[in-house]
Design a protein around this motif. Sequence first.
Motif, mmCIF file in Angstrom:
data_model
loop_
_atom_site.group_PDB
_atom_site.id
_atom_site.type_symbol
_atom_site.label_atom_id
_atom_site.label_comp_id
_atom_site.label_asym_id
_atom_site.label_seq_id
_atom_site.Cartn_x
_atom_site.Cartn_y
_atom_site.Cartn_z
ATOM 1 N N SER A 318 0.815 -1.206 0.000
ATOM 2 C CA SER A 318 0.000 0.000 0.000
ATOM 3 C C SER A 318 0.852 1.261 0.000
ATOM 4 O O SER A 318 0.485 2.272 -0.595
ATOM 5 C CB SER A 318 -0.925 0.003 1.217
ATOM 6 O OG SER A 318 -1.706 1.173 1.260
ATOM 7 N N TYR A 376 -5.209 0.557 1.213
ATOM 8 C CA TYR A 376 -5.639 0.699 -0.172
ATOM 9 C C TYR A 376 -4.493 0.458 -1.155
ATOM 10 O O TYR A 376 -3.335 0.819 -0.888
ATOM 11 C CB TYR A 376 -6.176 2.111 -0.426
ATOM 12 C CG TYR A 376 -7.450 2.459 0.309
ATOM 13 C CD1 TYR A 376 -8.686 2.004 -0.152
ATOM 14 C CD2 TYR A 376 -7.420 3.274 1.451
ATOM 15 C CE1 TYR A 376 -9.864 2.333 0.503
ATOM 16 C CE2 TYR A 376 -8.594 3.623 2.108
ATOM 17 C CZ TYR A 376 -9.807 3.146 1.633
ATOM 18 O OH TYR A 376 -10.962 3.476 2.290
ATOM 19 N N VAL A 388 -9.862 0.695 -7.353
ATOM 20 C CA VAL A 388 -9.285 0.827 -6.016
ATOM 21 C C VAL A 388 -9.587 -0.444 -5.233
ATOM 22 O O VAL A 388 -10.700 -0.973 -5.286
ATOM 23 C CB VAL A 388 -9.862 2.062 -5.286
ATOM 24 C CG1 VAL A 388 -9.351 2.135 -3.845
ATOM 25 C CG2 VAL A 388 -9.500 3.332 -6.044
ATOM 26 N N ALA A 390 -9.652 -2.091 -1.488
ATOM 27 C CA ALA A 390 -9.672 -1.854 -0.047
ATOM 28 C C ALA A 390 -9.444 -3.197 0.638
ATOM 29 O O ALA A 390 -10.313 -4.073 0.599
ATOM 30 C CB ALA A 390 -11.002 -1.240 0.373
#
Length: 468
Positions: A318, A376, A388, A390
């Motif tokens: 991330s 993320y 994206v 998560a």
Amino acid sequence: MINHLPVYLVALSALVCWTPVIGSGHYEPNWDSLDKRPIPAWYDEAKFGIFIHWGVYSVPAFGSEWFWNKWEQKLKPYVNFMKRNYPPGFTYADFAPHFTAEFYDPDHWVDIFENSGAKYVVLTSKHHEGFTNWPSNVSFNWNSMDVGPKRDLVGELAVAIRKKKDLHFGLYHSLFEWFNPLFLKDKANHFQTRYFPVEKSIPELYELVTTYKPDVVWSDGAHTNWTYWKSPEFLAWLYNDSPVKDTVVTNDRWGDVMCKHGDFWTCHDRYNPGHLLPHKWENCMPIDTGSWGFRRNTDLSSYLTIEEIITILVETISCGGNLLMNVGPTHDGRIIPIFEERLWQVGRWLKVNGEAIYGTKPWTHQNDTLTKQLWYTSKKNSAGSVDVYAITLAWPNKGLLRLGAATATAQTQVTLLGYPEPVNYKQESSGLLIYAPLIPTSVMPCQWGWTFKLTNLKQKYPYQQFDF
């Protein structure tokens, strides 16, 4: 305590073969020029690699891979260990014949690494003890062909890895050696002389690159000033004229330049800043928290759990890093079951969640203020927009996951990787509320972290913003 050292023979005649022609390409032997080289794309896309620490220290397998150094310092646990288990006069060099590698099966190793989901493998060609895992021309009688395995350990693994299309081969190399007479001579001269790098260490690097053509040259041990090693001269040759000039990547341990220069920064072992850096970086860390090499005097609590490993992996990716996770084989060439299990578990997780790891870039947010255990990543999709991901490290409480960093549009879609049905959501003033599937976590695709894929969010950014 230690009354003799391994025999070192400096083959001066061989130096001519390993002296490069500097400046024949467009990168000059200075940091300003070298730092302008774009990092080859494969490395940032790979994200996850395997580190291997294996050498003569795998024979005593006590304490850590720094066994010889700590014994020489007369640290009590090491002195007592030798008194209890070995006869008087036993030297570190006497361990080398017991570095047998009879169970070393490179193809089996590579199968384990491939199943882990790793995309590159970095083997220690030589640690600070100076023993080379290949038949080096400048390490007479202190290499894996002359003593111990009587095999080219580096070459065999290189061949096995190159049978796999999705694995890159890399080599770790220690620039310095604790007790090499040439290094000690330079040290006594306050490094005003350069006998060791000129006659031993730098020739090894040219030999490794020209012979085995690694895609990663992972340097270590160069804590003295970079001018002593003349690192930019080697790197200029590596980037301009070497057989791997278009694919090779290097780290930042080329002298006192850590976290300043190099294709990727390591800064220090187990480096995990927890935030985005402006430069590509790598988190190198061992599964056995107490040692990089195999050790017999360990216990279960010293090994990272799979939950801890996945957490480190997700945090690292991330924030724009790569994870290089280390295993230490035994003296006879085995990767012990707990290491193999951890690698298999990571591979199982990546089979479901790899889309959120491989080839991704950092998003505008790295983690979420509303959900502390959520990170993320992002990736450009075939339509040219950005997806994206998560990644939550804890299953949403009561099936509700609130994202403070994401804002939906009328076109937003939410899916759960590994789950076939779309996921419902609702945009609220406090964030995007995701209704996780109401199924038991015991039957989820993988139980160590879950990824929600978000398409067509309101947040936009120039994708190239996070190209390294």
